[in-house]
Structures are given as structure tokens and as C-alpha cells.
Write an enzyme that holds these catalytic residues in place. Structure first.
Site, mmCIF file in Angstrom:
data_model
loop_
_atom_site.group_PDB
_atom_site.id
_atom_site.type_symbol
_atom_site.label_atom_id
_atom_site.label_comp_id
_atom_site.label_asym_id
_atom_site.label_seq_id
_atom_site.Cartn_x
_atom_site.Cartn_y
_atom_site.Cartn_z
ATOM 1 N N HIS A 74 -15.335 5.681 9.243
ATOM 2 C CA HIS A 74 -14.758 4.554 9.895
ATOM 3 C C HIS A 74 -14.344 5.466 11.123
ATOM 4 O O HIS A 74 -13.289 6.232 11.182
ATOM 5 C CB HIS A 74 -13.421 3.940 9.126
ATOM 6 C CG HIS A 74 -13.794 3.054 8.536
ATOM 7 N ND1 HIS A 74 -13.131 1.705 8.174
ATOM 8 C CD2 HIS A 74 -15.102 2.587 7.773
ATOM 9 C CE1 HIS A 74 -13.804 0.879 7.533
ATOM 10 N NE2 HIS A 74 -14.825 1.366 7.260
ATOM 11 N N TYR A 203 -5.123 -4.456 11.396
ATOM 12 C CA TYR A 203 -3.772 -4.229 11.280
ATOM 13 C C TYR A 203 -3.239 -5.408 12.213
ATOM 14 O O TYR A 203 -3.216 -5.137 13.411
ATOM 15 C CB TYR A 203 -3.065 -2.890 11.601
ATOM 16 C CG TYR A 203 -3.414 -1.606 10.697
ATOM 17 C CD1 TYR A 203 -4.573 -1.147 10.781
ATOM 18 C CD2 TYR A 203 -2.375 -1.355 9.915
ATOM 19 C CE1 TYR A 203 -4.850 0.114 10.020
ATOM 20 C CE2 TYR A 203 -2.674 -0.113 9.321
ATOM 21 C CZ TYR A 203 -3.954 0.451 9.184
ATOM 22 O OH TYR A 203 -4.048 1.554 8.515
ATOM 23 N N PRO A 297 3.113 2.850 3.199
ATOM 24 C CA PRO A 297 1.655 3.122 3.520
ATOM 25 C C PRO A 297 1.060 2.645 4.862
ATOM 26 O O PRO A 297 -0.256 3.047 4.773
ATOM 27 C CB PRO A 297 1.087 2.265 2.222
ATOM 28 C CG PRO A 297 2.055 1.291 2.023
ATOM 29 C CD PRO A 297 3.615 1.755 2.334
ATOM 30 N N LYS A 301 -0.809 7.926 4.985
ATOM 31 C CA LYS A 301 -0.629 9.251 5.028
ATOM 32 C C LYS A 301 -0.362 9.765 3.364
ATOM 33 O O LYS A 301 -0.427 10.982 3.584
ATOM 34 C CB LYS A 301 0.687 9.396 5.844
ATOM 35 C CG LYS A 301 0.384 9.300 7.420
ATOM 36 C CD LYS A 301 -0.512 10.646 7.872
ATOM 37 C CE LYS A 301 -1.064 10.181 9.033
ATOM 38 N NZ LYS A 301 -2.724 10.188 9.111
ATOM 39 N N TYR A 389 -3.259 8.865 13.061
ATOM 40 C CA TYR A 389 -3.838 8.251 12.191
ATOM 41 C C TYR A 389 -4.979 9.118 11.562
ATOM 42 O O TYR A 389 -5.105 9.241 10.347
ATOM 43 C CB TYR A 389 -4.533 7.084 12.707
ATOM 44 C CG TYR A 389 -4.864 6.008 11.594
ATOM 45 C CD1 TYR A 389 -4.151 5.005 11.216
ATOM 46 C CD2 TYR A 389 -6.089 6.043 10.941
ATOM 47 C CE1 TYR A 389 -4.421 4.064 10.285
ATOM 48 C CE2 TYR A 389 -6.583 5.286 9.793
ATOM 49 C CZ TYR A 389 -5.623 4.284 9.582
ATOM 50 O OH TYR A 389 -6.147 3.428 8.573
HETATM 51 C C1 LIG Z 1 1.682 1.357 -5.660
HETATM 52 C C2 LIG Z 1 0.940 2.372 -4.667
HETATM 53 C C3 LIG Z 1 0.180 2.055 -3.688
HETATM 54 C C4 LIG Z 1 0.058 2.957 -2.543
HETATM 55 N N1 LIG Z 1 -0.836 2.567 -1.816
HETATM 56 C C5 LIG Z 1 -1.092 3.512 -0.612
HETATM 57 C C6 LIG Z 1 -2.143 3.131 0.356
HETATM 58 O O1 LIG Z 1 -2.500 2.218 0.243
HETATM 59 N N2 LIG Z 1 -2.142 4.042 1.339
HETATM 60 C C7 LIG Z 1 -1.543 5.349 1.087
HETATM 61 O O2 LIG Z 1 -1.751 6.255 2.031
HETATM 62 N N3 LIG Z 1 -0.975 5.807 0.210
HETATM 63 C C8 LIG Z 1 -0.570 4.931 -0.864
HETATM 64 N N4 LIG Z 1 0.204 5.078 -1.793
HETATM 65 C C9 LIG Z 1 0.684 6.543 -1.889
HETATM 66 C C10 LIG Z 1 -0.310 7.453 -2.479
HETATM 67 O O3 LIG Z 1 -1.000 6.680 -3.373
HETATM 68 C C11 LIG Z 1 0.532 8.649 -2.804
HETATM 69 O O4 LIG Z 1 1.140 9.356 -1.858
HETATM 70 C C12 LIG Z 1 -0.503 9.674 -3.646
HETATM 71 O O5 LIG Z 1 -0.691 9.142 -5.078
HETATM 72 C C13 LIG Z 1 0.404 11.007 -4.159
HETATM 73 O O6 LIG Z 1 -0.237 11.772 -5.092
HETATM 74 P P1 LIG Z 1 0.473 12.527 -6.048
HETATM 75 O O7 LIG Z 1 -0.594 13.409 -6.884
HETATM 76 O O8 LIG Z 1 1.616 13.567 -5.078
HETATM 77 O O9 LIG Z 1 1.528 11.609 -6.781
HETATM 78 P P2 LIG Z 1 1.180 10.595 -7.971
HETATM 79 O O10 LIG Z 1 -0.248 9.851 -7.554
HETATM 80 O O11 LIG Z 1 2.403 9.428 -8.136
HETATM 81 O O12 LIG Z 1 0.795 11.516 -9.360
HETATM 82 C C14 LIG Z 1 1.725 11.873 -9.894
HETATM 83 C C15 LIG Z 1 1.355 12.168 -11.330
HETATM 84 O O13 LIG Z 1 2.270 12.916 -12.038
HETATM 85 C C16 LIG Z 1 2.331 12.135 -13.481
HETATM 86 N N5 LIG Z 1 3.621 12.450 -13.804
HETATM 87 C C17 LIG Z 1 4.799 11.804 -13.563
HETATM 88 N N6 LIG Z 1 5.850 12.556 -14.076
HETATM 89 C C18 LIG Z 1 5.577 13.175 -14.988
HETATM 90 C C19 LIG Z 1 6.079 14.141 -16.249
HETATM 91 N N7 LIG Z 1 7.288 13.929 -16.632
HETATM 92 N N8 LIG Z 1 5.242 14.786 -16.973
HETATM 93 C C20 LIG Z 1 3.882 14.852 -16.608
HETATM 94 N N9 LIG Z 1 3.277 14.167 -15.624
HETATM 95 C C21 LIG Z 1 4.073 13.404 -14.987
HETATM 96 C C22 LIG Z 1 2.057 10.683 -13.364
HETATM 97 O O14 LIG Z 1 1.868 9.969 -14.341
HETATM 98 C C23 LIG Z 1 1.193 10.820 -12.194
HETATM 99 O O15 LIG Z 1 -0.052 10.884 -12.614
HETATM 100 C C24 LIG Z 1 0.514 4.271 -2.829
HETATM 101 C C25 LIG Z 1 1.538 4.628 -3.964
HETATM 102 C C26 LIG Z 1 1.912 3.611 -4.750
HETATM 103 C C27 LIG Z 1 2.839 4.196 -5.695
#
Ligand SMILES: Cc1cc2nc3c(=O)[nH]c(=O)nc-3n(C[C@H](O)[C@H](O)[C@H](O)COP(=O)(O)OP(=O)(O)OC[C@H]3O[C@@H](n4cnc5c(N)ncnc54)[C@H](O)[C@@H]3O)c2cc1C
Length: 395
Positions: A74, A203, A297, A301, A389
Site C-alpha cells: 500500500h 480513516y 491501534p 504501530k 505511519y
Molecule cells: C484485540 C487486539 C487487536 C489489535 N489490533 C491491532 C491492529 O489493528 N493494529 C495494530 O497495529 N495492532 C493491533 N493490536 C496490537 C498488536 O496485535 C500487538 O501489538 C502485537 O500482538 C504484539 O505482539 P507481542 O508478541 O508483543 O504480544 P502478543 O501478541 O500479545 O503475544 C504475547 C504472547 O504471550 C503469551 N503469554 C501471555 N502470558 C503468558 C504466560 N504467562 N506464559 C506463557 N505465555 C504467555 C500469549 O498467549 C501470547 O501468545 C491489537 C491487539 C489486540 C489485543
């Protein structure tokens, strides 16, 4: 039974999985402990916009094949407000940058398949309870796997366990600083089996509230509506959602414009919040991704920040393994936090500029429209948005 690893990674989301892949490519061993099962992790609907830095890292660790086939490049976004549409052209405003639309679910599937195929243990249904001895030479991870209590000793521990994880708790209260903000609205997000009615993300700011038109593929639309906090998705039958989306996307020059509709396959409410925990390191424990910071969101980011944290951390572990120096590890928290706070600022700016705040006076609502007009009319204001962005290069 696993007893010791160089890098113990808590969480098999995008941050934990990408870190494991980057370390594996450099010959550094790690273990990933993920509390959920594989199907749950692969189907969790979340982000979908990848910056170039994230794309490059996924390619570098061998996870680029499906992304390069299925991802959609995009070159801009559309802003709609006051019944008008304005395009922000990324390449011309940023010296050639763009973003890739490729769902987080697919990124996670690609990384899990590689990790299971090429090694480095990845344990599902392994729930971590605590990190002990973060400030010692041999930190321990306590977890339960298949009903049995286990302990993994590590040279280093990385908490990639998201916003509700346990790793953050191992930062002692006196050193931990928390900064946060919540917003007076949420998003009602849907997935629909309908081809997107727009070539790029839209948006839309309207007096009825914010709406975002996004996509997951050429046949699946992802759409969001601003709703009050505490909204129950059951109060939003499909017909009401489509009608409200059409009203918020309405264009004065094209009053007959309507979204293409299709079966709604997922519906969920997502609250908005900003959160940063500092520092992102304590002794031999490092935090990465949502474990350390949350962004609303609207700036796309969250996933990209998670990726840049672990790219920076992987470089630091590689430097340590190749040269024995801890210079990059010691700089990790400060290096990441500079990027984190830029993303926090941009995400907050996008959120407050585009949403309709129920507490705003008519005066503040007019200021908001003036800000949007400034972005549309000024090259430097558009460039500021486009640069943020598409994300700054890591260097
Ligand atoms: C509902 C939702 C919608 C979103 N939509 C957007 C969007 O549209 N655009 C955008 O940019 N960002 C979005 N985000 C944010 C983005 O998805 C996150 O920033 C991203 O997933 C971060 O990745 P991460 O690996 O840090 O954390 P996560 O993806 O949260 O991964 C953390 C992992 O750790 C595991 N975990 C947790 N506790 C434990 C434990 N005690 N022991 C072992 N494992 C554990 C969890 O099961 C999970 O798999 C959204 C977030 C959510 C919650």
C-alpha cells in the site's frame, strides 16, 4: 526435559517467535514457552499493517515467502472528514516508503511453521508463573507444562508475553516506572467476507464517530467503528453495523457510495489505551513488545514496535555471542524507548485527531477539523503523518 538455554523466551506471539527465528539464524539457542495452544495463537485476530523494517526482518529469518505472495503493498491511505476525501501518498512524501498489508495471523502461522520445522523448542500450553533471579547470572523461568511444574534456567530471559503477561512483574517496584492513558471510546471491529470497497485504508472522522476501512486480503474486509466504552457487540446486529459504517464514510461528492457487504465472520470490541513500562531491562531480564508498551491501534504501530524491539535485541545478542561485548545489550532499553515514545506520540495523535471525543466542546471539535484540514492541505503536515505511519528505518 528442558533444563537450560541461552535465551528463554516467554510468549509465542509475534515478538517471541520473531526473536527465536532471528537468534536461530545466528546460531544462538533459545526456548519459547507459550501458554495457549497452537490453534488459538494462529487464529487470534489483531494487526495487519507491516512497516518495511518488519517486512525485512521476516524475510531475513526465512518467513518471507507467503508474505511476498499474499501481502498487498500500500502506497498511501485516505483521510475522510467533513464529507471529503484526501489521499496521503507515502512514497512521494517519504522518499519511497510504503507499507505491506499482511495479517498478524499469517505472520504468526509462518513463524510457527518455521520454528517447528527448523528447531529451537517451541512449547505450547506452557504457562509461565514467574521469573526468578533476574539480577543474577542464572535467571530461572518457572512454568507448568502438561500439568507438571518445570524450571528452565537461562543465561537471559526475554518477556514477550504481551500486556497481561508475568515477566513485567519481575521488575522490582522501586525501578519500575509506568506511564499510561486510557481513552473515552473503544472500537467495534468486524471481519467480513466482502471484497474491500477501497484500494487503500480509509480513516474517516465524522460527527457520528470514527470509522476505519481496512482489509486482510482481496476478498476479506476488516472494518472498525468507534463505540462507547463498555459496548456489548450483541447490541450491534449486522444491519446496524453496515448502516453506521456507510453513514460515517459518506462523501458529499458521491452520495451514492456504499460499502460492499458480506457475511460478518467475527465481531469484537477493543478498548483503546496507551501504556509504557520503563526500563525495558532489569539485570538479565528484557521486555519486548506489548509486555513493555501498548499503543491504541489507529497508528498501526503495535505489531511493528514488537518487531523492532526484538530486531534490536537480536542484534545485541549476536554482538555478545560474536565479540563478547554487552554494549548493545546495555543500550537496549534506551534504544527501544526512543522508538517507543515516538510511536506512542503518533498513535495518540492519530487517535485523538480522528475520534469524536464525547467530552469535547463545539470549539474543540472545530479545532479537530482544522487539524485534519492542515494535514490535507500542507505538504509538511502530510509528510509528518506519512513518515510516522510508514515508520522510521532502524538504522
Ligand atoms: C484485540 C487486539 C487487536 C489489535 N489490533 C491491532 C491492529 O489493528 N493494529 C495494530 O497495529 N495492532 C493491533 N493490536 C496490537 C498488536 O496485535 C500487538 O501489538 C502485537 O500482538 C504484539 O505482539 P507481542 O508478541 O508483543 O504480544 P502478543 O501478541 O500479545 O503475544 C504475547 C504472547 O504471550 C503469551 N503469554 C501471555 N502470558 C503468558 C504466560 N504467562 N506464559 C506463557 N505465555 C504467555 C500469549 O498467549 C501470547 O501468545 C491489537 C491487539 C489486540 C489485543
Amino acid at each position: 526435559m528442558l533444563r537450560h538455554t541461552t535465551v528463554g523466551i516467554i510468549g509465542g506471539g509475534p515478538a517471541g517467535l520473531l526473536l527465536a527465528r532471528l537468534l536461530h539464524r545466528a546460531g544462538i539457542d533459545s526456548v519459547v514457552l507459550e501458554s495457549r495452544n497452537r490453534a488459538y495463537v494462529e487464529q487470534r485476530q489483531r494487526a495487519g499493517i507491516l512497516e518495511q523494517t518488519t517486512v525485512d526482518a521476516l524475510r531475513a529469518c526465512g518467513a518471507g515467502e507467503r508474505m511476498d505472495t499474499l501481502g498487498l503493498v500500500h502506497d498511501g491511505i485516505e483521510l475522510r472528514f467533513d464529507g471529503r476525501a484526501h489521499r496521503i501518498d507515502f512514497p512521494s512524501l517519504t522518499g519511497g516508503r510504503s507499507v505491506l498489508v499482511y495479517a498478524q495471523t499469517e505472520v504468526v502461522k509462518d513463524l510457527i511453521a518455521l520454528q517447528l520445522d527448523q528447531g529451537g523448542p517451541l512449547l505450547f500450553e506452557a504457562e509461565v508463573h514467574a521469573v526468578e533471579g533476574a539480577d543474577t547470572e542464572r535467571p530461572l523461568i518457572r512454568y507448568t507444562h502438561r500439568g507438571r511444574e518445570q524450571t528452565l534456567s537461562c543465561d537471559y530471559v526475554v518477556g514477550c508475553d504481551g500486556s497481561h503477561g508475568v515477566a513485567r512483574d519481575a521488575l522490582p517496584e522501586p525501578v519500575r516506572r509506568t506511564y499510561q492513558r486510557s481513552y473515552p471510546y473503544s472500537w467495534l471491529g468486524i471481519l467480513a467476507d466482502a471484497p474491500p470497497s477501497y484500494p487503500e485504508l480509509v480513516y474517516a472522522h465524522s460527527p457520528r464517530g470514527f470509522a476505519l476501512g481496512s482489509m486482510r486480503s482481496p476478498t476479506v474486509s476488516r472494518l472498525y467503528l468507534q463505540v462507547p466504552n463498555g459496548t456489548d457487540p450483541a447490541d450491534w446486529p449486522d444491519e446496524r453495523i453496515w448502516g453506521e459504517l456507510d453513514a460515517r464514510f459518506a462523501l458529499r461528492a458521491d452520495p451514492d457510495w456504499r460499502l460492499r457487504r458480506g457475511a460478518i465472520t467475527a465481531k469484537a470490541v477493543l478498548p483503546m489505551r496507551s501504556h509504557v513500562t520503563e526500563p525495558m531491562r532489569h539485570g538479565r531480564l528484557f521486555l519486548a513488545g506489548d509486555a513493555a508498551h501498548i499503543v491504541p491501534p489507529a497508528g498501526a504501530k503495535g505489531l511493528n514496535l514488537a518487531a523492532s524491539d526484538v530486531i534490536i535485541l537480536a542484534r545485541a545478542f549476536i554482538q555478545l555471542s560474536e565479540t563478547g561485548t554487552t554494549e548493545l545489550l546495555d543500550a537496549y532499553s534506551d534504544t527501544c524507548l526512543r522508538r517507543v515514545w515516538r510511536a506512542e506520540h503518533f498513535s495518540c495523535f492519530m487517535t485523538t485527531t480522528l475520534h469524536t471525543d464525547p467530552g469535547h466542546s463545539p470549539f474543540e471539535a472545530r479545532l479537530q477539523l482544522s487539524q485534519l484540514a492542515r494535514i490535507a492541505d500542507s505538504r509538511s503536515a502530510s509528510a509528518e503523518l506519512a513518515e510516522n505511519y510508514t515508520g522510521p528505518p532502524l538504522g
